[in-house]
Design an enzyme around this catalytic site. Sequence first.
Site, PDB file in Angstrom:
ATOM      1  N   SER A  26      -1.725   5.348  -4.200  1.00  0.00           N
ATOM      2  CA  SER A  26      -0.865   4.231  -4.580  1.00  0.00           C
ATOM      3  C   SER A  26       0.350   5.153  -4.772  1.00  0.00           C
ATOM      4  CB  SER A  26      -1.258   3.591  -5.736  1.00  0.00           C
ATOM      5  OG  SER A  26      -0.526   2.684  -6.041  1.00  0.00           O
ATOM      6  N   THR A  27       0.939   5.024  -5.994  1.00  0.00           N
ATOM      7  CA  THR A  27       2.521   5.800  -6.264  1.00  0.00           C
ATOM      8  C   THR A  27       2.408   7.190  -5.897  1.00  0.00           C
ATOM      9  OG1 THR A  27       2.781   4.165  -8.007  1.00  0.00           O
ATOM     10  CG2 THR A  27       4.080   6.166  -7.808  1.00  0.00           C
TER      11      THR A  27
ATOM     12  N   HIS B 200      -1.334   1.263  -1.439  1.00  0.00           N
ATOM     13  CA  HIS B 200      -0.694   0.208  -2.301  1.00  0.00           C
ATOM     14  C   HIS B 200       0.825   0.307  -1.917  1.00  0.00           C
ATOM     15  CE1 HIS B 200      -3.879   0.431  -5.841  1.00  0.00           C
ATOM     16  NE2 HIS B 200      -4.129   0.063  -4.614  1.00  0.00           N
TER      17      HIS B 200
ATOM     18  N   MET C 242      -0.869   4.567  -9.796  1.00  0.00           N
ATOM     19  CA  MET C 242      -1.157   4.086 -11.283  1.00  0.00           C
ATOM     20  C   MET C 242      -2.099   3.262 -11.406  1.00  0.00           C
ATOM     21  SD  MET C 242       2.240   2.446 -12.971  1.00  0.00           S
ATOM     22  CE  MET C 242       2.336   1.202 -11.868  1.00  0.00           C
TER      23      MET C 242
ATOM     24  N   ASP D  14      -7.778   1.450  -9.806  1.00  0.00           N
ATOM     25  CA  ASP D  14      -8.100   0.727  -8.529  1.00  0.00           C
ATOM     26  C   ASP D  14      -8.830   1.920  -7.772  1.00  0.00           C
ATOM     27  OD1 ASP D  14      -8.639  -1.153  -6.660  1.00  0.00           O
ATOM     28  OD2 ASP D  14      -6.873  -0.791  -5.470  1.00  0.00           O
TER      29      ASP D  14
END
Length: 347
Positions: A158-159, A184, A276, A279
Amino acid sequence: MPVRVLIVDDSPTIRRLIRARIGADPRLTVVGEASDAFEAREKIKALNPDVLTLDVEMPRMDGLAFLEKLMRLRPMPVVMVSTLTERGGAAALEALSLGAVECIGKGGGSALAASFEHLPDILIMAAKARLHGAGARAIAAPPADYSWNGRLVLIGASTGGVDALETLLAGYPAHCPPTLITQHMPPSFLASFAARLAQKFAPRVLLAEDGMPIEPGHVYLAPGGAYHLALAAATPPRCRLISAEPVNGHRPSVDVLFDSALPLAPMCLSVLLTGMGRDGAAAMLRLRQNGARCLAQDEASSVVFGMPRAALHIGAAEAAVPIADMARQILALTRGEALAVQRGMAV
């Protein structure tokens, strides 16, 4: 104390929308606005913000040129604002590679205001993120004698994932293990990301399509949008796109990808990179309990340690690995003699 935000955008309308969204959250305060990079430079010196929002397209100096100078001379957390177009997607990825913590897409017309719905949480996260200089890591050259043992690789990010995935894939040989990635990101950005990775690295990188066979030398990126990426346990295994609601607030979701691999768990290696939230952590634990190997990125090299931390905390990941060493670890676990599978366990 509220997180101090500087808004940098040449559009008064965008600045007003961002200010209104931030103003509704007591965790944040707007300390100033700037309409171009030169004004932003002076405001940063005078106001010392904790984080700034930065438009990609601005007069006199565009956001990418300003970001490159900022990260070289005065590194600080930046959230980029980019249009949801192919051009905007390419610019967003370049910004993330240069060191921006996150990039949000702004829609057009009636969708414009909704673009900033999650901006407060993103800014809070960005203010706490670790900054890593682009291209600063020493990565071992891909091995020339790699031989795949049949284990599939599943990666969630993600991030911070753009830089982490580029670092990881730089260590992959052309004949890499088959790798499925859920990152993401808005779908228009994901298409640009797949094209960027395909141009930069030795393996064939492409957006996954429903029914696509999973083969060595290929990296399959979740297309996002209305779909989750899953693994279909066929012979050979295939990509499966699932039209379903978001899971853990995300579509594509890492949990969906990891859970789909449970029937083939002993033949899988799952990896959680910077991001973050949580997940992927719960599904990784289920994979490990069913015989999969599982790794997480370490805290020091993660921009945001949320997803890897969650996996390590519940015992889903067996080791924390620096991102510069992740490709080597993956190749070590997926090379050599072919795996045998008996009664659901690798032997």
